[in-house]
Enzyme design. Sequence first.
Site, short mmCIF file in Angstrom:
data_model
loop_
_atom_site.label_atom_id
_atom_site.label_comp_id
_atom_site.label_asym_id
_atom_site.label_seq_id
_atom_site.Cartn_x
_atom_site.Cartn_y
_atom_site.Cartn_z
N TYR A 61 0.90 -1.25 0.00
CA TYR A 61 0.02 -0.03 -0.04
C TYR A 61 0.80 1.40 0.08
O TYR A 61 1.68 1.62 1.01
CB TYR A 61 -0.94 0.14 1.24
CG TYR A 61 -1.97 -1.01 1.17
CD1 TYR A 61 -2.36 -1.96 0.20
CD2 TYR A 61 -2.74 -1.19 2.40
CE1 TYR A 61 -3.24 -2.78 0.29
CE2 TYR A 61 -3.72 -1.96 2.52
CZ TYR A 61 -3.82 -2.90 1.29
OH TYR A 61 -4.95 -3.69 1.35
N GLY A 212 -19.02 0.77 -2.98
CA GLY A 212 -19.87 2.03 -3.08
C GLY A 212 -21.01 1.79 -3.69
O GLY A 212 -22.08 2.63 -3.61
#
Length: 324
Positions: A61, A212
């Site tokens: 990340y 989402g």
Amino acid sequence: MKNMEKIQLGHNGPYVSRLGLGCMRMSSIWGGSTPDETESIATINQALDEGINFLNTGDFYGAGHNEMLIGRAIKNRRDDAFISVKFGAIFHNGHWLGLDLRPLSIKNFINYSLTRLGVETIDLYQPSRMDGSVPVEDIIGTVADLVKEGKVRYIGVSEITADQLRQANSVHPISALEIGYSLADRQIEKDLLPAAKELGIGVVAFANTAEGLLTGDLKAPLPENDYRNAFTRFKGENLIHNLEKVEVLKQLAGDKNCTPTQLAIAWVKEQGEHIMPLVSMSRRTRLPENLAAMDITFTPDEINTLNTTFAPGAITGDTYLQRS
């Protein structure tokens, strides 16, 4: 630190917070800008104050940025945090290249992670995925050696099949399975979730709002530059069909005086005492809503409505969670 409901990872594993904090969005993964570091660190610390001690990251990340950020956040409160690290994914210039799961590489990855985090031991260490390039026995066996060395406390796995989970657990007890799970993505209910429950393995469930889709905020069509256009779930008639399903979630959320996001998280939580919703946040303003989701309960009729509306296969189109 406030008390929060706990979940045990594995038969003899640790007790951690029932809600986990995903830290991925605090770093640039695909070449975008890095969120405000001061706010990210404040979010981690407030989450710890609220009793969320499970911090999830990956050594890839932000090319290590995420681990360094967490290291700064927990510098003076290491005992408050349970750190979960994924390894093995290789990126270059923001592009995914593949996996490196060779034992030699794992032994190299762990030392860099320990340095970036500023800790002596990683609480949960896991391959980010398994692609058959290295035998499961070699991957898990190498991490088991790191447990013996004191560099790792518990072993986890991520995004694997039921067969791979059984193989891994036969080499060394697996404490946690990290996997995408939501009302919109229920394919793991057939084989993988039953296998985890049978083996006594905790489930760390990410993508609770299905990129989402279940927030109730999406409208068709998506902007041209939206990354979700790469997935057929978010295109054309598929998206229109899927948003019709989400209307049921929005209606129920209105009736219960909460948000669709909260219902999506709460539904995951209700699927088993061994399941932890893992919610990604980079701002403190997101904490109250996500914490409140853990207090939501459902009537049998409400659960039936959700399970019927979002039955496996009800959401059309693919995402990155559908892989051969």
